[in-house]
Design a protein around this motif. Structure first.
Motif, PDB file in Angstrom:
ATOM      1  N   LYS A 139      48.593   1.554  63.231  1.00 27.60           N
ATOM      2  CA  LYS A 139      48.103   2.912  63.022  1.00 27.60           C
ATOM      3  C   LYS A 139      48.379   3.774  64.252  1.00 27.60           C
ATOM      4  O   LYS A 139      48.425   3.295  65.383  1.00 27.60           O
ATOM      5  CB  LYS A 139      46.605   2.895  62.721  1.00 27.60           C
ATOM      6  CG  LYS A 139      46.291   2.281  61.364  1.00 27.60           C
ATOM      7  CD  LYS A 139      44.809   2.321  61.054  1.00 27.60           C
ATOM      8  CE  LYS A 139      44.547   1.754  59.651  1.00 27.60           C
ATOM      9  NZ  LYS A 139      43.116   1.776  59.296  1.00 27.60           N
ATOM     10  N   GLU A 157      44.585   8.193  64.264  1.00 29.09           N
ATOM     11  CA  GLU A 157      43.952   7.534  63.124  1.00 29.09           C
ATOM     12  C   GLU A 157      42.867   6.568  63.583  1.00 29.09           C
ATOM     13  O   GLU A 157      41.799   6.465  62.965  1.00 29.09           O
ATOM     14  CB  GLU A 157      44.999   6.791  62.296  1.00 29.09           C
ATOM     15  CG  GLU A 157      46.012   7.694  61.618  1.00 29.09           C
ATOM     16  CD  GLU A 157      47.062   6.920  60.863  1.00 29.09           C
ATOM     17  OE1 GLU A 157      47.219   7.161  59.651  1.00 29.09           O
ATOM     18  OE2 GLU A 157      47.740   6.063  61.475  1.00 29.09           O
ATOM     19  N   GLU A 205      39.840   8.612  64.642  1.00 26.79           N
ATOM     20  CA  GLU A 205      39.120   9.121  63.465  1.00 26.79           C
ATOM     21  C   GLU A 205      38.243   8.037  62.850  1.00 26.79           C
ATOM     22  O   GLU A 205      37.143   8.315  62.371  1.00 26.79           O
ATOM     23  CB  GLU A 205      40.104   9.634  62.420  1.00 26.79           C
ATOM     24  CG  GLU A 205      40.616  11.036  62.690  1.00 26.79           C
ATOM     25  CD  GLU A 205      41.330  11.611  61.482  1.00 26.79           C
ATOM     26  OE1 GLU A 205      40.898  11.345  60.344  1.00 26.79           O
ATOM     27  OE2 GLU A 205      42.330  12.331  61.677  1.00 26.79           O
TER      28      GLU A 205
END
Length: 345
Positions: free
Chosen positions: A113, A117, A120
């Motif tokens: 990732k 990401e 988050e």
């Protein structure tokens, strides 16, 4: 205003100093107590930035809670493999809606990732539109000397990107905004692979012609995978693409270039990394990009050969010979295809 920088390496230290120059009170989070003590007592971080004096207004702590509580801005500057652990530990101590800027050029090694990401996932949902990435051609050693530098910041939120721009920009550090968060992150990560190759090429004595070819075709690989992952191809023509690629492939400040050069001299990867004493993101990124290329069905021959050199014991000279011996192709066809993608055709 108050800011925190998570990570006491060269880039984290320089970004903390930049914020102090811009009027922030800054706390650096350092895992190593001796590094925190050196910063607080002497105003230095000799392991990462010899002879650099950290300006007043910068302190250090080994407590994440102390570092991030009640901060208007938090910069994440830890290696890619540490981002999730640090973010998860910091999350319970966040207050308000601080700007969160990451300056990590890589992918999470296991999940592949992007770093935004990961942030988050680990930070509260109400911070999703407050996350940004900082990238571009910016060696810490030169920013420490306040040499003119231009970088780019990107976020899903234009308001967030412009707020970060306002806080970081000054008379030696110019900050542009770019709406392509995916492209900015991918460009910053993948250029480290090509820099490893540039170090190998220079160490083998192949000269400027070879390096120019490597960088140009390397940029094509970066754009190819980037577009497959949702990036805008024009981003790779800017600071986060060709700009960062040039500086990382041509400067001896570059850890990735140095690592590639050392590998060309016959040293084992484990010995190179131990001798460097600092994280070389390009090594992990090569493994990640190789897997991503397979997953997306994208051809990345330079990345594949570097993967073979790093992890499969392939001789670097043989890797170059195999690259040069690939089947014939037409450069213009790829250029036209790229422009059609750019124009949505």
């Amino acid at each position: 205003m108050k800011a925190a920088v998570l990570g006491a390496g060269s880039w984290g230290t320089v970004l903390a100093s930049l914020l102090a120059d811009n009027g922030f009170a800054v706390t650096i989070y350092a895992r190593n107590p001796s590094v925190a003590e050196e910063i607080n007592r002497r105003g230095t971080n000799a392991k990462y930035l010899p002879e650099f004096h950290i300006p007043d207004g910068v302190g250090a702590t080994t407590s994440l809670e102390e570092a991030v509580s009640d901060r208007e801005m938090i910069i994440v500057a830890v290696p890619s493999h540490s981002v999730r652990e640090v973010a998860r530990a910091a999350a319970p101590h966040l207050r308000g809606r601080p700007l969160v800027v990451h300056a990590t050029k890589g992918f999470e090694p296991v999940t592949l990732k992007r770093i935004s990401e990961v942030l988050e996932e680990e930070f509260p949902p109400f911070l999703a539109d407050r996350i940004a990435v900082l990238s571009g051609p910016s060696h810490a050693e030169e920013v420490a000397r306040r040499s003119p530098t231009a970088v780019v910041v990107s976020s899903k939120s234009r308001e967030t990107a412009e707020a970060v721009q306002s806080h970081l920009i000054n008379n030696y550090f110019r900050v542009y905004t770019n709406p392509d968060l995916i492209g900015v992150e991918i460009g910053g990560a993948l250029k480290n692979i090509i820099a490893l190759g540039a170090g190998l090429s220079d160490g083998l004595g192949f000269g400027d012609n070879a390096k120019a070819a490597l960088m140009t075709r390397g940029l094509a690989e970066i754009a190819r995978l980037g577009m497959a992952m949702g990036a805008r191809p024009i981003t790779f023509a800017g600071l986060a693409g060709v700009g960062d690629l040039v500086v990382t492939c041509t400067s001896r400040h570059s850890r990735n270039w140095r690592a590639g050069y050392m590998l060309s001299q016959g040293k084992a990867l484990e010995d190179v990394l131990a001798e460097m004493g600092m994280v070389v993101e390009g090594v992990k990124t090569t493994r990640a990009a190789h897997r991503l290329a397979q997953s997306y069905g994208v051809e990345m021959p330079i990345t594949a050969e570097l993967h073979a050199v790093l992890f499969e014991g392939k001789d670097p000279s043989q890797a170059v010979e195999d690259l040069m011996g690939r089947g014939k192709t037409h450069e213009m066809e790829e250029i036209v295809e790229g422009w059609l993608n750019l124009l949505g055709g």
